[in-house]
Design a protein around this motif. Structure first.
Motif, PDB file in Angstrom:
ATOM      1  N   ALA A 156       1.627   2.110   8.751  1.00  0.00           N
ATOM      2  CA  ALA A 156       0.774   1.902   7.581  1.00  0.00           C
ATOM      3  C   ALA A 156      -0.469   2.780   7.639  1.00  0.00           C
ATOM      4  O   ALA A 156      -0.879   3.379   6.633  1.00  0.00           O
ATOM      5  N   ALA A 203      -1.146   5.954   5.216  1.00  0.00           N
ATOM      6  CA  ALA A 203      -2.332   5.886   4.362  1.00  0.00           C
ATOM      7  C   ALA A 203      -3.096   7.200   4.407  1.00  0.00           C
ATOM      8  O   ALA A 203      -3.610   7.671   3.382  1.00  0.00           O
ATOM      9  N   GLU A 221      -6.747  -1.654   3.630  1.00  0.00           N
ATOM     10  CA  GLU A 221      -5.939  -2.249   2.561  1.00  0.00           C
ATOM     11  C   GLU A 221      -4.470  -2.308   2.954  1.00  0.00           C
ATOM     12  O   GLU A 221      -3.779  -3.309   2.700  1.00  0.00           O
ATOM     13  N   ALA A 222      -3.990  -1.245   3.588  1.00  0.00           N
ATOM     14  CA  ALA A 222      -2.584  -1.211   4.005  1.00  0.00           C
ATOM     15  C   ALA A 222      -2.294  -2.268   5.058  1.00  0.00           C
ATOM     16  O   ALA A 222      -1.259  -2.945   5.007  1.00  0.00           O
TER      17      ALA A 222
END
Length: 227
Positions: A94, A98, A77-78
């Motif tokens: 990211a 996360a 998702e990141a």
């Protein structure tokens, strides 16, 4: 590893046992938690608890797997949220951030696992055979992070880099375990400041004067890993 339960009821029972174990790990620590107590907390018989998890170590392995699945989803998702940006520093930041985000709720009792995981012969070690699925899944996250980036390194280094980045992540995890700052602020700062440095160092590996040293390092890594 315990096989995935085949029915919804079995999956719910397994999840209830794991949730009970995590609650007890928080309140009593790893050494202070027994399988009988886990069964009682989950509202199942001791025999039922042992049916799904043959030992406390298997409970922790299930937690590792659960945490890894959550990280994989959060990392995907990141990366998607970067909206096509391919800078490796952005992607690595990211992914590591996360992990810190999804692991934060477990920070209070993470240290109870560490003293057992630090023992080389322990099945809880991230380098153990029992931890292979979680370890390989984590390496795969870093492979996807690299493959979707603008990073250009030698073929030999690229083959080893996902696992090297996983080792870097293990260093972040160790720092995080000992981080007592609010919301693990120091770990987040470590990620923020270390990622650009790592990115620059990796890009320097294409410089001719550095390339020979990199080849030597890759050779050393492969010899240590063995066949």
């Amino acid at each position: 590893m315990t096989e995935t339960p085949a029915t919804e009821k079995a999956r719910q029972t397994r999840a209830a046992i794991l949730d009970a174990a995590l609650d007890l790990f928080r309140s009593h620590g790893y050494d202070g938690t027994t399988m009988r107590a886990v069964a009682q907390q989950a509202g199942v018989s001791a025999g039922n608890a042992y049916y799904y998890f043959s030992s406390k170590e298997h409970l922790v392995q299930a937690f590792y797997d659960q945490l890894q699945e959550a990280h994989a989803a959060a990392a995907a998702e990141a990366l998607q949220g970067l909206e096509g940006r391919t800078a490796y520093s952005d992607r690595l930041r990211a992914v590591l951030s996360a992990w810190v985000d999804i692991a934060s709720e477990y920070h209070e009792f993470a240290g109870t696992f560490f003293k057992n995981a630090a023992e080389p012969t322990s099945p809880l070690s991230p380098f153990s055979e029992a931890s292979t699925p979680a370890r390989e899944a984590a390496v795969q996250i870093h492979r996807a992070t690299i493959d979707g980036s603008d990073l250009k390194v030698s073929k030999a280094l690229r083959e080893e880099l996902p696992e090297l980045m996983w080792l870097l992540q293990m260093g972040v995890v160790l720092f995080w375990v000992h981080d007592r700052s609010p919301d693990q602020r120091r770990t987040r700062e470590l990620v923020e400041r270390a990622v650009p440095l790592i990115d620059r160092l990796l890009r320097l590996t294409r410089v001719p004067v550095v390339r020979g040293v990199v080849d030597d390092v890759v050779g050393l890594v492969r010899s240590v890993k063995g066949p």
